[in-house]
Design an enzyme around this catalytic site. Sequence first.
Site, PDB file in Angstrom:
ATOM      1  N   ASN A 232       0.848  -1.196   0.000  1.00 52.55           N
ATOM      2  CA  ASN A 232       0.000   0.000   0.000  1.00 52.55           C
ATOM      3  C   ASN A 232       0.882   1.244   0.000  1.00 52.55           C
ATOM      4  O   ASN A 232       1.972   1.239   0.576  1.00 52.55           O
ATOM      5  CB  ASN A 232      -0.865  -0.010   1.278  1.00 52.55           C
ATOM      6  CG  ASN A 232      -1.778   1.195   1.373  1.00 52.55           C
ATOM      7  OD1 ASN A 232      -2.461   1.574   0.409  1.00 52.55           O
ATOM      8  ND2 ASN A 232      -1.810   1.835   2.538  1.00 52.55           N
TER       9      ASN A 232
ATOM     10  N   HIS B 241       0.857   5.101   1.342  1.00 48.18           N
ATOM     11  CA  HIS B 241       0.129   5.998   2.253  1.00 48.18           C
ATOM     12  C   HIS B 241       0.801   7.369   2.225  1.00 48.18           C
ATOM     13  O   HIS B 241       2.029   7.459   2.343  1.00 48.18           O
ATOM     14  CB  HIS B 241       0.121   5.427   3.676  1.00 48.18           C
ATOM     15  CG  HIS B 241      -0.657   6.279   4.621  1.00 48.18           C
ATOM     16  ND1 HIS B 241      -2.043   6.235   4.671  1.00 48.18           N
ATOM     17  CD2 HIS B 241      -0.274   7.229   5.497  1.00 48.18           C
ATOM     18  CE1 HIS B 241      -2.460   7.136   5.549  1.00 48.18           C
ATOM     19  NE2 HIS B 241      -1.404   7.744   6.069  1.00 48.18           N
TER      20      HIS B 241
ATOM     21  N   GLN C 229       6.959  14.191  -5.393  1.00 54.27           N
ATOM     22  CA  GLN C 229       8.300  14.011  -4.812  1.00 54.27           C
ATOM     23  C   GLN C 229       8.476  12.671  -4.091  1.00 54.27           C
ATOM     24  O   GLN C 229       9.599  12.272  -3.815  1.00 54.27           O
ATOM     25  CB  GLN C 229       8.619  15.154  -3.855  1.00 54.27           C
ATOM     26  CG  GLN C 229       8.735  16.488  -4.566  1.00 54.27           C
ATOM     27  CD  GLN C 229       9.159  17.623  -3.629  1.00 54.27           C
ATOM     28  OE1 GLN C 229       9.540  17.401  -2.483  1.00 54.27           O
ATOM     29  NE2 GLN C 229       9.074  18.852  -4.124  1.00 54.27           N
TER      30      GLN C 229
ATOM     31  N   GLU D 148       5.406   9.725  -3.706  1.00 58.63           N
ATOM     32  CA  GLU D 148       4.598   8.547  -4.068  1.00 58.63           C
ATOM     33  C   GLU D 148       4.952   7.942  -5.420  1.00 58.63           C
ATOM     34  O   GLU D 148       5.117   6.728  -5.549  1.00 58.63           O
ATOM     35  CB  GLU D 148       3.114   8.913  -4.055  1.00 58.63           C
ATOM     36  CG  GLU D 148       2.609   9.307  -2.684  1.00 58.63           C
ATOM     37  CD  GLU D 148       1.109   9.536  -2.670  1.00 58.63           C
ATOM     38  OE1 GLU D 148       0.361   8.739  -3.236  1.00 58.63           O
ATOM     39  OE2 GLU D 148       0.682  10.541  -2.076  1.00 58.63           O
TER      40      GLU D 148
HETATM   41  C1  GRF Z   1      -2.668   9.053  -3.045  1.00 58.80           C
HETATM   42  O1  GRF Z   1      -2.250  10.189  -2.362  1.00 58.80           O
HETATM   43  C2  GRF Z   1      -2.518   7.840  -2.175  1.00 58.80           C
HETATM   44  O2  GRF Z   1      -1.380   7.856  -1.375  1.00 58.80           O
HETATM   45  C3  GRF Z   1      -3.752   7.974  -1.329  1.00 58.80           C
HETATM   46  O3  GRF Z   1      -4.776   8.390  -2.231  1.00 58.80           O
HETATM   47  C4  GRF Z   1      -4.177   9.099  -3.298  1.00 58.80           C
HETATM   48  C5  GRF Z   1      -4.568   8.417  -4.579  1.00 58.80           C
HETATM   49  O4  GRF Z   1      -4.159   9.132  -5.692  1.00 58.80           O
HETATM   50  N1  GRF Z   1      -4.029   6.772  -0.594  1.00 58.80           N
HETATM   51  P1  GRF Z   1      -4.206   8.517  -7.138  1.00 58.80           P
HETATM   52  O5  GRF Z   1      -5.558   7.862  -7.352  1.00 58.80           O
HETATM   53  O6  GRF Z   1      -3.076   7.522  -7.281  1.00 58.80           O
HETATM   54  O7  GRF Z   1      -4.034   9.684  -8.075  1.00 58.80           O
END
Ligand code: GRF
Length: 208
Positions: free
Chosen positions: A108, A110, A179, A181
């Site tokens: 996951n 987060h 930066q 994810e």
């Molecule tokens: C991301 O910030 C993820 O970490 C969180 O929800 C958001 C989803 O964004 N759990 P996306 O759908 O990948 O654009």
Amino acid sequence: MLKVVVLVSGGGTNLQAIIDGVAAGTIKNVEIAGVISNNYGVKSLERAEKASIPAFCISPKDFDTREEFNNALLDRIDSLSADLVVLAGFLVRIPEAMVKKYSNRIINIHPSLIPSFCGVGYYGLKVHEKALERGVKVTGATVHFVNEGMDEGPIIAQKAVEVLEGDTPEVLQRRVMEQAEWILLPKAIDDFANGRLTVSDGKVLHKN
Ligand code: GRF
């Protein structure tokens, strides 16, 4: 080839980072076997279709009970022969049976530095709202394996991101995505697929 199934709920920018990584060869030995959304009509499904990845919507609204929904979700993942399940902005609690069956094979992303701003009620934009409310100067993102707890599984990787004066939750969310994810999640998948991640005593070990 490691078969990866990506679960999504919304925009799918993390999904896009994975699709792009596989296409560019920065994620090696991975096939995205399917994308499953719990919501109809979301951009994530479009992104999957555009990349010719089998895309499915399994919505809790289509089932009488949560158990039936959970079973349908697990059946679909099984039928795609998933080796790894990636939660990329998936806003549904993962059923216990799935956590057991795919132990150490669900990851996951987060949008905070766990253990800050995580657990029940901390999802999506709310995480960034809470971080701004608290006035933290540094936040970030975490990739972790999923266990029975909420955001409590073994941590794979984290990256810090600065909070700047005048940030709104939306602006901060975007910076954390750009930066942290979109870098961390593809890298974790590549590491997993190429035997560089192992879990021992609830801790993740990296091999180079
Ligand atoms: C991301 O910030 C993820 O970490 C969180 O929800 C958001 C989803 O964004 N759990 P996306 O759908 O990948 O654009």
